[in-house]
Structures are given as structure tokens and as C-alpha cells.
Design a protein around this motif. Structure first.
Motif, PDB file in Angstrom:
ATOM      1  N   ASN A  54       0.849  -1.189   0.000  1.00  6.71           N
ATOM      2  CA  ASN A  54       0.000   0.000   0.000  1.00  6.71           C
ATOM      3  C   ASN A  54       0.890   1.246   0.000  1.00  6.71           C
ATOM      4  OD1 ASN A  54       0.689   0.730   2.715  1.00  6.71           O
ATOM      5  ND2 ASN A  54      -0.821  -0.744   3.470  1.00  6.71           N
ATOM      6  N   SER A  55       0.301   2.406  -0.129  1.00  6.58           N
ATOM      7  CA  SER A  55       1.091   3.634  -0.264  1.00  6.58           C
ATOM      8  C   SER A  55       1.907   3.921   0.996  1.00  6.58           C
ATOM      9  CB  SER A  55       0.200   4.824  -0.612  1.00  6.58           C
ATOM     10  OG  SER A  55      -0.772   5.013   0.376  1.00  6.58           O
ATOM     11  N   SER A  56       1.393   3.566   2.152  1.00  3.77           N
ATOM     12  CA  SER A  56       2.133   3.767   3.394  1.00  3.77           C
ATOM     13  C   SER A  56       3.379   2.887   3.435  1.00  3.77           C
ATOM     14  CB  SER A  56       1.223   3.458   4.583  1.00  3.77           C
ATOM     15  OG  SER A  56       1.930   3.556   5.790  1.00  3.77           O
ATOM     16  N   GLU A  57       3.259   1.656   2.984  1.00 11.26           N
ATOM     17  CA  GLU A  57       4.405   0.749   2.935  1.00 11.26           C
ATOM     18  C   GLU A  57       5.445   1.237   1.934  1.00 11.26           C
ATOM     19  OE1 GLU A  57       2.172  -3.441   4.086  1.00 11.26           O
ATOM     20  OE2 GLU A  57       2.078  -2.689   2.033  1.00 11.26           O
ATOM     21  N   MET A  58       4.996   1.728   0.766  1.00 11.32           N
ATOM     22  CA  MET A  58       5.939   2.249  -0.226  1.00 11.32           C
ATOM     23  C   MET A  58       6.648   3.490   0.303  1.00 11.32           C
ATOM     24  SD  MET A  58       4.297   1.560  -3.974  1.00 11.32           S
ATOM     25  CE  MET A  58       2.622   2.107  -3.662  1.00 11.32           C
ATOM     26  N   LEU A  59       5.928   4.324   1.056  1.00 12.11           N
ATOM     27  CA  LEU A  59       6.548   5.499   1.668  1.00 12.11           C
ATOM     28  C   LEU A  59       7.617   5.066   2.666  1.00 12.11           C
ATOM     29  CD1 LEU A  59       6.685   8.550   2.134  1.00 12.11           C
ATOM     30  CD2 LEU A  59       4.837   8.286   3.789  1.00 12.11           C
ATOM     31  N   GLY A  60       7.327   4.022   3.427  1.00  7.79           N
ATOM     32  CA  GLY A  60       8.307   3.500   4.373  1.00  7.79           C
ATOM     33  C   GLY A  60       9.546   2.973   3.671  1.00  7.79           C
ATOM     34  N   ILE A  61       9.363   2.277   2.565  1.00  3.68           N
ATOM     35  CA  ILE A  61      10.496   1.768   1.790  1.00  3.68           C
ATOM     36  C   ILE A  61      11.307   2.924   1.231  1.00  3.68           C
ATOM     37  CG2 ILE A  61      11.135   0.524  -0.313  1.00  3.68           C
ATOM     38  CD1 ILE A  61       8.713  -1.335   0.306  1.00  3.68           C
ATOM     39  N   ARG A  62      10.630   3.962   0.740  1.00  2.00           N
ATOM     40  CA  ARG A  62      11.327   5.140   0.226  1.00  2.00           C
ATOM     41  C   ARG A  62      12.170   5.774   1.318  1.00  2.00           C
ATOM     42  NH1 ARG A  62      11.020  10.655  -0.227  1.00  2.00           N
ATOM     43  NH2 ARG A  62      11.576  11.494  -2.272  1.00  2.00           N
ATOM     44  N   SER A  63      11.589   5.931   2.500  1.00  2.00           N
ATOM     45  CA  SER A  63      12.323   6.517   3.625  1.00  2.00           C
ATOM     46  C   SER A  63      13.525   5.661   4.008  1.00  2.00           C
ATOM     47  CB  SER A  63      11.399   6.683   4.834  1.00  2.00           C
ATOM     48  OG  SER A  63      10.372   7.587   4.549  1.00  2.00           O
ATOM     49  N   LEU A  64      13.347   4.357   4.011  1.00  2.00           N
ATOM     50  CA  LEU A  64      14.436   3.446   4.343  1.00  2.00           C
ATOM     51  C   LEU A  64      15.579   3.567   3.331  1.00  2.00           C
ATOM     52  CD1 LEU A  64      15.508   1.092   6.093  1.00  2.00           C
ATOM     53  CD2 LEU A  64      14.312  -0.449   4.521  1.00  2.00           C
ATOM     54  N   ILE A  65      15.251   3.615   2.060  1.00  2.00           N
ATOM     55  CA  ILE A  65      16.277   3.759   1.019  1.00  2.00           C
ATOM     56  C   ILE A  65      17.036   5.068   1.210  1.00  2.00           C
ATOM     57  CG2 ILE A  65      16.671   4.147  -1.455  1.00  2.00           C
ATOM     58  CD1 ILE A  65      14.313   2.196  -1.974  1.00  2.00           C
ATOM     59  N   LEU A  66      16.300   6.159   1.388  1.00  2.00           N
ATOM     60  CA  LEU A  66      16.951   7.464   1.529  1.00  2.00           C
ATOM     61  C   LEU A  66      17.824   7.509   2.769  1.00  2.00           C
ATOM     62  CD1 LEU A  66      14.051   9.814   0.374  1.00  2.00           C
ATOM     63  CD2 LEU A  66      16.106   9.158  -0.908  1.00  2.00           C
ATOM     64  N   LEU A  97       9.028   6.261  -5.897  1.00  2.00           N
ATOM     65  CA  LEU A  97       8.070   5.851  -4.877  1.00  2.00           C
ATOM     66  C   LEU A  97       7.319   7.064  -4.322  1.00  2.00           C
ATOM     67  CD1 LEU A  97      10.351   3.257  -3.061  1.00  2.00           C
ATOM     68  CD2 LEU A  97       8.383   2.759  -4.547  1.00  2.00           C
ATOM     69  N   PRO A  98       6.126   6.838  -3.764  1.00  2.00           N
ATOM     70  CA  PRO A  98       5.327   7.955  -3.235  1.00  2.00           C
ATOM     71  C   PRO A  98       6.085   8.761  -2.176  1.00  2.00           C
ATOM     72  CG  PRO A  98       4.057   5.908  -3.201  1.00  2.00           C
ATOM     73  CD  PRO A  98       5.465   5.558  -3.570  1.00  2.00           C
ATOM     74  N   ARG A  99       5.824  10.056  -2.172  1.00  2.00           N
ATOM     75  CA  ARG A  99       6.472  10.957  -1.211  1.00  2.00           C
ATOM     76  C   ARG A  99       5.577  11.275  -0.022  1.00  2.00           C
ATOM     77  NH1 ARG A  99      10.835  13.778  -4.026  1.00  2.00           N
ATOM     78  NH2 ARG A  99      10.906  12.892  -6.095  1.00  2.00           N
ATOM     79  N   GLU A 100       4.318  10.914  -0.085  1.00  2.00           N
ATOM     80  CA  GLU A 100       3.378  11.175   1.016  1.00  2.00           C
ATOM     81  C   GLU A 100       2.421  10.035   1.133  1.00  2.00           C
ATOM     82  OE1 GLU A 100       0.976  14.589  -0.140  1.00  2.00           O
ATOM     83  OE2 GLU A 100       2.796  15.751  -0.235  1.00  2.00           O
TER      84      GLU A 100
END
Length: 100
Positions: A54-66, A97-100
Motif C-alpha cells: 500500500n502507499s504507506s508501505e511504499m513510503l516506508g520503503i522510500r524513507s528506508l532507502i533514503l 516511490l510515493p512521497r506522502e
């Protein structure tokens, strides 16, 4: 890919096959396109992205990568060897990935 995703993929492919048959762009030798759709879905499953995130999980993955690429102690010289991607490539992935 979840079971629901697999069913949705097979149904979408089945509808496309039926539509092509109805418009005489494809000739089916069966009254039920499900078997054909299942075989097509099975052959493309490895290139279809897993939509179970879901978008929240993708946001978490984006944050983890960054976070990972910003920490030079973590993302050291060995990380590109282990992952196959450089920090710059991971940045490009994160940007998709989503930013929000």
C-alpha cells in the motif's frame, strides 16, 4: 502477488481475450477464455509488479532507502556489490516511490 491480484490479472486478461475475439482480432477455439488467460497470466507474472504494497508501505520503503544511502557507514563500498545498485541508482528508485 496475492491470490486476489492473481485472480484480477486472470480476469483482466480473460476480458481482453474475449474483447479481441468479439472484434474478430483473435479467434478462440474455446468457449471459455479462462484457461488461456491463466496460461498468459502465469507467463507474465514474473514481470508484473507486486501490487500488494500500500502507499504507506511504499513510503516506508522510500524513507528506508533514503536513510540508507545517506549513511556512508551503512552504504559503504560493499553495498553496491551486495545489492547491484549504487547510491545514485537507489536515489532514482526512491524518487519513483510515493512521497506522502
Amino acid at each position: 502477488m496475492t491470490q486476489d491480484d492473481q485472480i484480477a490479472l486472470i480476469q483482466a486478461i480473460g476480458k481482453a481475450i474475449t474483447d479481441l475475439d468479439d472484434s474478430n482480432e483473435l479467434v478462440l477455439c474455446s468457449d471459455d477464455p479462462t484457461n488461456c488467460a491463466t496460461k498468459i497470466a502465469s507467463s507474465v507474472r514474473h514481470v508484473v509488479p507486486n501490487t500488494g504494497l500500500n502507499s504507506s508501505e511504499m513510503l516506508g520503503i522510500r524513507s528506508l532507502i533514503l536513510h540508507a544511502i545517506s549513511d556512508k557507514r551503512f552504504f559503504d563500498w560493499e553495498m553496491p556489490i551486495l545489492t547491484g545498485f549504487s547510491a545514485e541508482q537507489f536515489k532514482a528508485i526512491a524518487d519513483k516511490l510515493p512521497r506522502e
